[in-house]
Design a protein around this motif. Structure first.
Motif, mmCIF file in Angstrom:
data_model
loop_
_atom_site.group_PDB
_atom_site.id
_atom_site.type_symbol
_atom_site.label_atom_id
_atom_site.label_comp_id
_atom_site.label_asym_id
_atom_site.label_seq_id
_atom_site.Cartn_x
_atom_site.Cartn_y
_atom_site.Cartn_z
ATOM 1 N N GLY A 120 2.028 1.600 -3.523
ATOM 2 C CA GLY A 120 0.872 1.939 -4.345
ATOM 3 C C GLY A 120 0.600 3.425 -4.426
ATOM 4 O O GLY A 120 -0.002 3.909 -5.396
ATOM 5 N N LYS A 121 1.052 4.174 -3.428
ATOM 6 C CA LYS A 121 0.843 5.628 -3.401
ATOM 7 C C LYS A 121 1.995 6.394 -4.052
ATOM 8 O O LYS A 121 1.920 7.620 -4.185
ATOM 9 C CB LYS A 121 0.685 6.099 -1.951
ATOM 10 C CG LYS A 121 -0.535 5.520 -1.253
ATOM 11 C CD LYS A 121 -0.541 5.904 0.224
ATOM 12 C CE LYS A 121 -1.707 5.265 0.964
ATOM 13 N NZ LYS A 121 -1.664 5.539 2.417
ATOM 14 N N TYR A 172 -3.109 -7.615 -9.563
ATOM 15 C CA TYR A 172 -1.658 -7.529 -9.432
ATOM 16 C C TYR A 172 -0.992 -7.931 -10.745
ATOM 17 O O TYR A 172 -1.550 -8.696 -11.537
ATOM 18 C CB TYR A 172 -1.156 -8.487 -8.349
ATOM 19 C CG TYR A 172 -1.370 -8.041 -6.925
ATOM 20 C CD1 TYR A 172 -0.477 -7.174 -6.310
ATOM 21 C CD2 TYR A 172 -2.448 -8.519 -6.176
ATOM 22 C CE1 TYR A 172 -0.644 -6.782 -4.990
ATOM 23 C CE2 TYR A 172 -2.636 -8.133 -4.858
ATOM 24 C CZ TYR A 172 -1.725 -7.261 -4.265
ATOM 25 O OH TYR A 172 -1.901 -6.897 -2.966
ATOM 26 N N GLU A 181 0.828 -1.211 0.000
ATOM 27 C CA GLU A 181 0.000 0.000 0.000
ATOM 28 C C GLU A 181 0.863 1.262 0.000
ATOM 29 O O GLU A 181 0.497 2.269 -0.605
ATOM 30 C CB GLU A 181 -0.960 -0.025 1.183
ATOM 31 C CG GLU A 181 -1.991 -1.141 1.061
ATOM 32 C CD GLU A 181 -3.301 -0.831 1.753
ATOM 33 O OE1 GLU A 181 -3.250 -0.338 2.890
ATOM 34 O OE2 GLU A 181 -4.370 -1.083 1.135
ATOM 35 N N ASN A 199 -4.883 -1.649 -1.782
ATOM 36 C CA ASN A 199 -4.738 -0.574 -2.773
ATOM 37 C C ASN A 199 -3.322 -0.613 -3.348
ATOM 38 O O ASN A 199 -2.473 0.202 -3.014
ATOM 39 C CB ASN A 199 -5.028 0.783 -2.122
ATOM 40 C CG ASN A 199 -6.465 0.913 -1.678
ATOM 41 O OD1 ASN A 199 -7.385 0.501 -2.378
ATOM 42 N ND2 ASN A 199 -6.683 1.485 -0.497
ATOM 43 N N HIS A 200 -3.085 -1.585 -4.221
ATOM 44 C CA HIS A 200 -1.744 -1.745 -4.795
ATOM 45 C C HIS A 200 -1.535 -0.872 -6.029
ATOM 46 O O HIS A 200 -0.397 -0.606 -6.414
ATOM 47 C CB HIS A 200 -1.475 -3.212 -5.141
ATOM 48 C CG HIS A 200 -2.468 -3.809 -6.089
ATOM 49 N ND1 HIS A 200 -2.487 -3.527 -7.429
ATOM 50 C CD2 HIS A 200 -3.482 -4.687 -5.882
ATOM 51 C CE1 HIS A 200 -3.455 -4.203 -8.014
ATOM 52 N NE2 HIS A 200 -4.099 -4.916 -7.099
ATOM 53 N N ASN A 201 -2.616 -0.453 -6.673
ATOM 54 C CA ASN A 201 -2.559 0.435 -7.839
ATOM 55 C C ASN A 201 -1.658 -0.080 -8.960
ATOM 56 O O ASN A 201 -1.041 0.712 -9.695
ATOM 57 C CB ASN A 201 -2.111 1.843 -7.411
ATOM 58 C CG ASN A 201 -3.165 2.540 -6.558
ATOM 59 O OD1 ASN A 201 -4.368 2.379 -6.784
ATOM 60 N ND2 ASN A 201 -2.733 3.296 -5.567
ATOM 61 N N GLY A 202 -1.566 -1.386 -9.069
ATOM 62 C CA GLY A 202 -0.779 -1.967 -10.159
ATOM 63 C C GLY A 202 0.712 -1.777 -10.034
ATOM 64 O O GLY A 202 1.454 -1.984 -11.001
ATOM 65 N N LYS A 203 1.176 -1.415 -8.851
ATOM 66 C CA LYS A 203 2.609 -1.121 -8.657
ATOM 67 C C LYS A 203 3.414 -2.342 -8.193
ATOM 68 O O LYS A 203 4.642 -2.285 -8.132
ATOM 69 C CB LYS A 203 2.768 -0.016 -7.610
ATOM 70 C CG LYS A 203 2.125 1.311 -7.989
ATOM 71 C CD LYS A 203 3.011 2.082 -8.934
ATOM 72 C CE LYS A 203 2.472 3.482 -9.172
ATOM 73 N NZ LYS A 203 3.435 4.294 -9.925
ATOM 74 N N THR A 204 2.709 -3.414 -7.815
ATOM 75 C CA THR A 204 3.392 -4.584 -7.257
ATOM 76 C C THR A 204 3.273 -5.778 -8.192
ATOM 77 O O THR A 204 2.195 -6.069 -8.716
ATOM 78 C CB THR A 204 2.812 -4.952 -5.878
ATOM 79 O OG1 THR A 204 3.147 -3.931 -4.938
ATOM 80 C CG2 THR A 204 3.368 -6.278 -5.367
ATOM 81 N N GLU A 252 4.290 7.453 -7.074
ATOM 82 C CA GLU A 252 4.248 7.539 -8.531
ATOM 83 C C GLU A 252 5.486 6.946 -9.184
ATOM 84 O O GLU A 252 5.422 6.376 -10.286
ATOM 85 C CB GLU A 252 4.099 9.007 -8.952
ATOM 86 C CG GLU A 252 3.973 9.215 -10.449
ATOM 87 C CD GLU A 252 3.787 10.679 -10.834
ATOM 88 O OE1 GLU A 252 3.680 10.952 -12.042
ATOM 89 O OE2 GLU A 252 3.763 11.548 -9.927
ATOM 90 N N LYS A 282 8.066 0.906 -7.811
ATOM 91 C CA LYS A 282 7.420 -0.392 -8.009
ATOM 92 C C LYS A 282 8.032 -1.381 -7.015
ATOM 93 O O LYS A 282 9.152 -1.204 -6.542
ATOM 94 C CB LYS A 282 7.613 -0.891 -9.438
ATOM 95 C CG LYS A 282 6.850 -0.077 -10.483
ATOM 96 C CD LYS A 282 7.013 -0.671 -11.875
ATOM 97 C CE LYS A 282 6.225 0.146 -12.901
ATOM 98 N NZ LYS A 282 6.388 -0.415 -14.272
#
Length: 338
Positions: free
Chosen positions: A159-160, A224, A156, A182-187, A162, A165
């Protein structure tokens, strides 16, 4: 589920929320707990290489990570993210057998918030370039996640960000606590897979192939990024048939997701003289193929030599995996085959 026989606490770790929670939790579970005097780890029994290894794997140490530079992690990431060190699995071939001494205990760091503050500094220094952090360079963090929640917090956090990764790899399936974050596609979560024969023969204390694949399906369905490490690839009699069966089973279980951009890393079996000696010491009946005369010797990037499969065997292996992965997973990306 990983349940340690004993948990050793650095006294400073108890002043952190996670350290205090772990101390209370393991006490309530009836697990032997002990507060260390200073930094030296003591109290792990054993009178043979096998018992020292086993007791070390059954020991969890809770420490405070001192401030210091993050280790680099080329080529897969820019830096190691130091959450956990050591692994609950007992894989015979593992390179970590030569890294953690005779008592390979597992370490978690109680000062997770301070570690993430340091992570933020690395992100700021490199932006607008994206900084990639590896969470499993010297560990498999999943077996401890139920106790620590460190991966969820890190996912998380990243995920915040920018310009960051996060990635890690596991041989375990207890990933439900990571769903819905809330991983926002970063992991990117990767699973280490192998043929059923290799897993049963050499990957002691881990979950079977199907549990890993079922867990991977949960991960990709939760948005993910998904990856697989196929390795170490062992070229035994009938290896093509069994690795092809593994790939077909993977496609079958991931039906509906086979057109997603799944990443693959393929790593052939290799060993050093030091690793061979350590493996035979801990697993005297091992059947790992470690006959030097059947391999080619090559110096690695860190100055020591490794025994690899011969070039014609590697070429055959590369062609096999490249062709079959591309055919079964047409949108996949093979990061490397070595």
């Amino acid at each position: 589920m990983y349940v340690p026989k004993r948990v050793l606490f650095e006294e400073k770790a108890l002043s952190y929320e996670l350290g205090a929670e772990l101390y209370k939790s393991f006490k309530e579970k009836g697990v032997v707990t002990h507060i260390l005097k200073g930094n030296r780890v003591s109290g792990i029994p054993g009178d043979s290489p096998q018992s020292l290894y086993s007791e070390g794997k059954s020991t969890l140490v809770v420490r405070v990570r001192k401030k210091g530079e993050f280790q680099t992690c080329k080529p897969s990431a820019h830096y190691q993210l130091p959450l956990v060190s050591g692994c609950a699995g007992k894989c015979e071939y593992c390179y970590l057998n030569t890294r953690f001494g005779n008592k390979p205990y597992i370490t978690v760091y109680a000062n997770i918030d301070e570690i993430l503050e340091e992570t933020k500094k690395y992100i700021e220094e490199r932006k607008p370039q994206v900084t990639i952090f590896e969470g499993a360079a010297t560990s498999d963090p999943i077996p401890l996640e139920e106790y620590t929640g460190m991966l969820a917090k890190t996912i998380e956090f990243i995920g915040k960000e920018e310009y960051a990764k996060f990635r890690f790899v596991t041989k375990f399936d207890t990933i439900d606590s990571l769903l819905g974050l809330n991983h926002n596609g970063k992991t990117t979560i990767r699973f280490s897979i192998n043929t059923e024969r290799v897993i049963k023969t050499y990957e002691h204390g881990t979950v079977d192939l199907y549990k890993r694949i079922e867990a991977s399906k949960k991960i990709i369905s939760n948005g993910y990024n998904l990856g697989f490490i196929i390795g170490p690839v062992i070229l035994y009699e009938g290896w093509k048939k069994e690795y092809l069966f593994m790939l077909h089973e993977l496609r079958k279980i991931l039906k509906g997701y086979e057109s997603e951009k799944i990443h693959f890393e393929v790593i052939s079996h290799r060993f050093t003289t030091a690793a061979k000696n350590k493996i035979i010491e801990i697993f005297p009946k091992t059947t790992l193929p470690m006959v030097e005369e059947e391999r080619k010797f090559k110096y690695g990037q860190f100055g020591y030599g490794k025994y690899l499969y011969k070039q014609e065997e590697l070429n055959e292996m590369k062609e096999f995996f490249q062709n079959n992965i591309s055919s079964l997973f047409p949108s996949s990306e093979v990061d490397y085959i070595i």
